[in-house]
Enzyme design. Structure first.
Site, PDB file in Angstrom:
ATOM      1  N   ASN A   8      46.195  43.614  52.284  1.00  0.00           N
ATOM      2  CA  ASN A   8      47.603  43.907  52.567  1.00  0.00           C
ATOM      3  C   ASN A   8      47.813  45.408  52.405  1.00  0.00           C
ATOM      4  O   ASN A   8      47.845  45.913  51.284  1.00  0.00           O
ATOM      5  CB  ASN A   8      48.478  43.115  51.582  1.00  0.00           C
ATOM      6  N   LYS A  10      50.417  47.047  52.998  1.00  0.00           N
ATOM      7  CA  LYS A  10      51.809  47.375  52.633  1.00  0.00           C
ATOM      8  C   LYS A  10      52.297  48.532  53.526  1.00  0.00           C
ATOM      9  O   LYS A  10      51.911  48.598  54.685  1.00  0.00           O
ATOM     10  CB  LYS A  10      51.911  47.672  51.134  1.00  0.00           C
ATOM     11  N   HIS A  92      56.169  37.808  50.108  1.00  0.00           N
ATOM     12  CA  HIS A  92      55.570  38.705  49.114  1.00  0.00           C
ATOM     13  C   HIS A  92      56.652  39.106  48.107  1.00  0.00           C
ATOM     14  O   HIS A  92      57.810  39.291  48.475  1.00  0.00           O
ATOM     15  CB  HIS A  92      54.990  39.942  49.807  1.00  0.00           C
ATOM     16  N   GLU A  94      57.363  41.802  46.819  1.00  0.00           N
ATOM     17  CA  GLU A  94      58.061  43.047  47.159  1.00  0.00           C
ATOM     18  C   GLU A  94      59.181  42.778  48.167  1.00  0.00           C
ATOM     19  O   GLU A  94      60.207  43.452  48.161  1.00  0.00           O
ATOM     20  CB  GLU A  94      57.048  44.079  47.689  1.00  0.00           C
ATOM     21  N   GLU A 162      50.273  35.486  43.279  1.00  0.00           N
ATOM     22  CA  GLU A 162      50.315  36.891  42.880  1.00  0.00           C
ATOM     23  C   GLU A 162      51.318  37.065  41.740  1.00  0.00           C
ATOM     24  O   GLU A 162      52.530  37.190  41.991  1.00  0.00           O
ATOM     25  CB  GLU A 162      50.757  37.769  44.056  1.00  0.00           C
ATOM     26  N   GLY A 168      49.512  45.965  41.415  1.00  0.00           N
ATOM     27  CA  GLY A 168      49.493  47.426  41.332  1.00  0.00           C
ATOM     28  C   GLY A 168      49.501  47.972  39.916  1.00  0.00           C
ATOM     29  O   GLY A 168      49.768  49.158  39.704  1.00  0.00           O
ATOM     30  N   SER A 207      45.844  43.385  41.512  1.00  0.00           N
ATOM     31  CA  SER A 207      44.824  44.272  40.927  1.00  0.00           C
ATOM     32  C   SER A 207      43.392  43.786  41.148  1.00  0.00           C
ATOM     33  O   SER A 207      42.520  43.985  40.301  1.00  0.00           O
ATOM     34  CB  SER A 207      45.098  44.497  39.439  1.00  0.00           C
TER      35      SER A 207
HETATM   36  P1  13P Z   1      47.311  45.310  44.370  1.00  0.00           P
HETATM   37  O1  13P Z   1      45.969  44.740  44.788  1.00  0.00           O
HETATM   38  O2  13P Z   1      47.478  46.735  44.745  1.00  0.00           O
HETATM   39  O3  13P Z   1      47.600  44.994  42.936  1.00  0.00           O
HETATM   40  O4  13P Z   1      48.417  44.526  45.237  1.00  0.00           O
HETATM   41  C1  13P Z   1      48.377  43.148  45.296  1.00  0.00           C
HETATM   42  C2  13P Z   1      49.296  42.709  46.356  1.00  0.00           C
HETATM   43  O5  13P Z   1      50.499  42.794  46.223  1.00  0.00           O
HETATM   44  C3  13P Z   1      48.699  42.185  47.591  1.00  0.00           C
HETATM   45  O6  13P Z   1      49.651  41.556  48.383  1.00  0.00           O
END
Ligand code: 13P
Length: 247
Positions: A8, A10, A92, A94, A162, A168, A207
């Protein structure tokens, strides 16, 4: 179960970032797991063209629930399928936080995605506060029951667990916490979808990187990963896919 590794990107990636997809093609040539890269909308069309003839597939990071109409700035599942995308990430955390998406909206989008022939990657996960209060499983259970469409199968649906606090941050739940959650998710999928619930892949996300991927992939009911930051560099992402093939 054949593992799925999804990257992803983003809100990252410019036209020049296609070099990463090109490099990935070389690095993951004969992969024995499914690999999907989800760049931003602006790069989707080019990415689809670029992976033609390789084992890589392309996904989007969101779609609208309607097929077309007066929805300025939105992209429909049909449009994504039309350009050759195979997957779409939905719900997601976010998007849940920044765009107010709730389970009902995620469900509508998943239905639209499946109708368009896309595979949805539906994201679920608890906040730190919810875990500290001992409610993690309950929260994810509720998200799942409200957002997984009737009639979904392993061919149309992927779940990504997740934990919001692991995204992150460099923090990863313990092996026991991941196995406990993935078992609970499997149970709900079986209750909702019957025997089809067995074949829905359950990804872990939060992560994930080359150095922890192999251990994660050995855990029960972990059928792959949804990778954020570590998917932006082809070499790192390729190493995660390699871990999926050796574990
Ligand atoms: P990270 O791997 O950067 O922690 O992000 C995970 C994520 O949100 C994937 O959709």
């Amino acid at each position: 179960m054949r593992k799925l590794i999804a990257g992803n990107w983003k809100m990252n990636g410019l036209v020049s970032s296609q070099a990463e997809i090109e490099a990935l093609k070389g690095l993951t040539g004969s992969a024995t797991c499914d690999i999907v890269v989800c760049p931003p909308f602006t790069l989707l069309d080019r990415a689809v063209e670029r992976v033609k003839g390789s084992s890589l597939t392309i996904g989007a990071q969101d779609c609208h629930a309607q097929q077309s109409g007066a929805h300025t700035g939105d992209i429909s599942a049909e449009m994504l399928a039309d350009i050759g995308a195979h997957y779409v990430i939905l719900g997601h955390s976010e998007r849940r936080v920044a765009h107010g998406e709730d389970d009902a909206m995620v469900l509508e989008k998943a239905v639209a995605a499946h109708q368009a022939g896309l595979i949805s990657i539906v994201c679920v996960g608890e906040t730190r506060h919810e875990r500290d209060e001992g409610r993690a499983i309950k929260v994810v259970d509720k998200q799942l029951r409200a957002s997984v469409p009737e009639g979904a199968t392993g061919q149309t649906l992927v779940i990504a667990y997740e934990p919001v606090w692991a995204i992150g941050t460099g923090l990863v739940p313990t092996n026991e916490q991941i196995e406990e959650m993935h078992a609970a998710i499997r149970q709900v999928l079986q209750e909702r979808l019957g025997s089809d619930g067995h074949s829905v892949r359950i990804l872990y996300g939060g992560s994930v990187k080359a150095s922890n991927a192999e251990a994660l992939f050995r855990l029960r009911n972990v059928d792959g990963a949804l990778v954020g930051g570590a998917s932006l560099k082809a070499s790192e992402f390729a190493a995660v896919t390699l871990a999926a093939q050796t574990s």
